[in-house]
Design a protein around this motif. Sequence first.
Motif, PDB file in Angstrom:
ATOM      1  N   SER A 100       0.832  -1.191   0.000  1.00 38.45           N
ATOM      2  CA  SER A 100       0.000   0.000   0.000  1.00 38.45           C
ATOM      3  C   SER A 100       0.868   1.242   0.000  1.00 38.45           C
ATOM      4  CB  SER A 100      -0.914  -0.007   1.232  1.00 38.45           C
ATOM      5  OG  SER A 100      -1.549   1.250   1.406  1.00 38.45           O
ATOM      6  N   VAL A 101       0.316   2.330  -0.542  1.00 41.86           N
ATOM      7  CA  VAL A 101       1.009   3.612  -0.532  1.00 41.86           C
ATOM      8  C   VAL A 101       1.221   4.094   0.897  1.00 41.86           C
ATOM      9  CG1 VAL A 101      -1.103   4.979  -0.664  1.00 41.86           C
ATOM     10  CG2 VAL A 101       1.032   5.914  -1.584  1.00 41.86           C
ATOM     11  N   ALA A 102       0.470   3.539   1.828  1.00 39.48           N
ATOM     12  CA  ALA A 102       0.623   3.929   3.229  1.00 39.48           C
ATOM     13  C   ALA A 102       1.975   3.524   3.787  1.00 39.48           C
ATOM     14  CB  ALA A 102      -0.504   3.319   4.063  1.00 39.48           C
ATOM     15  N   SER A 103       2.612   2.598   3.110  1.00 42.03           N
ATOM     16  CA  SER A 103       3.952   2.194   3.568  1.00 42.03           C
ATOM     17  C   SER A 103       4.990   3.276   3.286  1.00 42.03           C
ATOM     18  CB  SER A 103       4.366   0.886   2.889  1.00 42.03           C
ATOM     19  OG  SER A 103       4.490   1.074   1.484  1.00 42.03           O
ATOM     20  N   CYS A 104       4.663   4.236   2.428  1.00 44.92           N
ATOM     21  CA  CYS A 104       5.571   5.340   2.114  1.00 44.92           C
ATOM     22  C   CYS A 104       5.387   6.423   3.166  1.00 44.92           C
ATOM     23  CB  CYS A 104       5.278   5.896   0.721  1.00 44.92           C
ATOM     24  SG  CYS A 104       5.495   4.690  -0.595  1.00 44.92           S
ATOM     25  N   LEU A 105       6.395   6.632   3.974  1.00 47.16           N
ATOM     26  CA  LEU A 105       6.322   7.571   5.089  1.00 47.16           C
ATOM     27  C   LEU A 105       6.911   8.917   4.692  1.00 47.16           C
ATOM     28  CD1 LEU A 105       7.585   5.113   7.858  1.00 47.16           C
ATOM     29  CD2 LEU A 105       5.222   5.575   7.144  1.00 47.16           C
ATOM     30  N   SER A 106       6.316   9.961   5.206  1.00 51.91           N
ATOM     31  CA  SER A 106       6.816  11.315   4.907  1.00 51.91           C
ATOM     32  C   SER A 106       8.116  11.579   5.649  1.00 51.91           C
ATOM     33  CB  SER A 106       5.779  12.368   5.317  1.00 51.91           C
ATOM     34  OG  SER A 106       4.598  12.223   4.556  1.00 51.91           O
ATOM     35  N   CYS A 107       9.007  12.357   5.021  1.00 50.77           N
ATOM     36  CA  CYS A 107      10.222  12.796   5.704  1.00 50.77           C
ATOM     37  C   CYS A 107       9.820  13.561   6.952  1.00 50.77           C
ATOM     38  CB  CYS A 107      11.065  13.676   4.787  1.00 50.77           C
ATOM     39  SG  CYS A 107      11.861  12.773   3.431  1.00 50.77           S
ATOM     40  N   PRO A 108      10.512  13.329   8.067  1.00 45.49           N
ATOM     41  CA  PRO A 108      10.052  13.884   9.346  1.00 45.49           C
ATOM     42  C   PRO A 108      10.174  15.390   9.469  1.00 45.49           C
ATOM     43  CG  PRO A 108      12.177  12.818   9.609  1.00 45.49           C
ATOM     44  CD  PRO A 108      11.714  12.510   8.233  1.00 45.49           C
ATOM     45  N   SER A 109      11.030  16.025   8.665  1.00 42.31           N
ATOM     46  CA  SER A 109      11.221  17.472   8.786  1.00 42.31           C
ATOM     47  C   SER A 109      10.726  18.173   7.524  1.00 42.31           C
ATOM     48  CB  SER A 109      12.704  17.804   9.001  1.00 42.31           C
ATOM     49  OG  SER A 109      12.918  19.194   8.925  1.00 42.31           O
ATOM     50  N   ILE A 110      10.046  19.294   7.735  1.00 39.60           N
ATOM     51  CA  ILE A 110       9.603  20.075   6.580  1.00 39.60           C
ATOM     52  C   ILE A 110      10.795  20.701   5.867  1.00 39.60           C
ATOM     53  CG2 ILE A 110       7.357  20.575   7.587  1.00 39.60           C
ATOM     54  CD1 ILE A 110       8.419  23.359   8.278  1.00 39.60           C
ATOM     55  N   ASN A 111      11.953  20.653   6.505  1.00 45.82           N
ATOM     56  CA  ASN A 111      13.168  21.224   5.914  1.00 45.82           C
ATOM     57  C   ASN A 111      14.064  20.169   5.295  1.00 45.82           C
ATOM     58  OD1 ASN A 111      12.627  23.962   6.769  1.00 45.82           O
ATOM     59  ND2 ASN A 111      13.046  23.243   8.847  1.00 45.82           N
ATOM     60  N   SER A 112      13.456  18.994   5.018  1.00 41.41           N
ATOM     61  CA  SER A 112      14.194  17.939   4.323  1.00 41.41           C
ATOM     62  C   SER A 112      13.334  17.398   3.191  1.00 41.41           C
ATOM     63  CB  SER A 112      14.572  16.820   5.298  1.00 41.41           C
ATOM     64  OG  SER A 112      13.413  16.171   5.803  1.00 41.41           O
ATOM     65  N   TYR A 113      13.969  16.668   2.307  1.00 37.95           N
ATOM     66  CA  TYR A 113      13.273  16.139   1.128  1.00 37.95           C
ATOM     67  C   TYR A 113      14.028  14.899   0.669  1.00 37.95           C
ATOM     68  CZ  TYR A 113       9.964  16.786  -2.729  1.00 37.95           C
ATOM     69  OH  TYR A 113       8.915  16.662  -3.599  1.00 37.95           O
ATOM     70  N   SER A 114      13.325  14.048  -0.070  1.00 39.10           N
ATOM     71  CA  SER A 114      13.953  12.824  -0.569  1.00 39.10           C
ATOM     72  C   SER A 114      13.571  12.619  -2.026  1.00 39.10           C
ATOM     73  CB  SER A 114      13.507  11.614   0.265  1.00 39.10           C
ATOM     74  OG  SER A 114      12.107  11.414   0.103  1.00 39.10           O
ATOM     75  N   PRO A 115      14.400  11.933  -2.788  1.00 36.94           N
ATOM     76  CA  PRO A 115      14.020  11.607  -4.165  1.00 36.94           C
ATOM     77  C   PRO A 115      12.983  10.492  -4.191  1.00 36.94           C
ATOM     78  CG  PRO A 115      16.163  10.670  -3.643  1.00 36.94           C
ATOM     79  CD  PRO A 115      15.763  11.506  -2.453  1.00 36.94           C
ATOM     80  N   THR A 116      12.410  10.226  -5.343  1.00 40.42           N
ATOM     81  CA  THR A 116      11.441   9.134  -5.465  1.00 40.42           C
ATOM     82  C   THR A 116      12.109   7.805  -5.162  1.00 40.42           C
ATOM     83  OG1 THR A 116      11.908   8.947  -7.837  1.00 40.42           O
ATOM     84  CG2 THR A 116      10.079  10.378  -7.189  1.00 40.42           C
ATOM     85  N   ALA A 117      11.309   6.864  -4.686  1.00 39.54           N
ATOM     86  CA  ALA A 117      11.757   5.501  -4.383  1.00 39.54           C
ATOM     87  C   ALA A 117      12.830   5.486  -3.292  1.00 39.54           C
ATOM     88  CB  ALA A 117      12.260   4.798  -5.637  1.00 39.54           C
TER      89      ALA A 117
END
Length: 372
Positions: A100-117
């Motif tokens: 499920s897409v629910a397994s994809c967790l958001s980065c914990p800080s609004i001041n961080s980001y991650s690439p896809t996958a």
Amino acid sequence: TGSGGSTAACAVGTYKSLSMSAAPCILCGQGKYNALTAQTAESACINCGIGKFNRQMGTGEVESTSCTSCPVGTYGDSPAQTACISCNAGKYSTATAATSVASCLSCPSINSYSPTASALLTDCSANAGFTGSGSSVTACAPGTFKQAKLSDAACDQCPTGKYNNVPGQIVELCLICPAGKYNDELGMTSLSDCKDCPMGQYQEETAAAGCTSCEVGKYLSVSGSSLASQCEACPGGTFKTLTGQTQESSCTSCPTNTNSSAGSDAASDCLCNAGMYLPAGQGSCVACGSGWYKLALSNVACTDCRDSTYGFGTGSGGCQSCPAGLTAFAGGNLVAADCRPDEISLHHDALANAANEMLGNVAAVVPWPSSF
């Protein structure tokens, strides 16, 4: 499949629904598998379960070997998938075979980001103006900045000659130290970190990492100077061979009977005074002899008094003209007694006396006295 004496059962991963036909068996499609032989319908091809995928056709193994679990950073939410779905940028998933897409967790800080996958929490890297990754993302401290995005790199420090008192800067907005000040350290945070140039030094430029020493022959007794012109020249009669001097008292006095121009930077600038000269092979000035003179500040030899003059005595800075009608013909005349009657004047008077006698004049020209 086949004909005549060359027939065979459809292999695993295939099926054939036509009877009495030599046509080849049909491969099970992608996302499916079939571990049995001699299958007669497509329904024999079993879908890979959710959270799994299969890109090959005709797979003949059981599900555990035919279908591959979705790797971390992805998920499969429907059966018979030929590829897994990547978690969106800004999210991550550490689970395999996620369904499920629910397994994809958001980065914990609004001041961080991650690439896809993204597969790890640490894939959540800091935005510009921040440093770190995962749950350890912090703003760049005052005195630093960071332009790179999606990077856990450390923040860059403000260069020397500059400072910054605001956190989280995304570009080099470091403020500059004014003229007359300097800063020789990285990452400074306040105007107070810009130090005054010390006495004996100055800085005309802004954003300086150091100051410039006053040149030789000069001194500067105040700090925080922003102009080279504020360096004062050592007074006449002194010199200084070192840079960066702080007091007039640091200027060295010229030796006796010598003098120098203001701002002199070497002992050789100290020259003999008028009426003095420097004999060859000697280290100190001596007075010109009687009948000799020297007008200028220099070490050159004295000059003898010219015709019609005489000297003032030793150490003379000039010569005295003989009285009217008197002449001293030889150079180096010592005293006034060396001035004697001018021969031309004597000849003129003799002619005048002779003429008066011829005319019977009673009065005659008074002759020059024999001595003075």
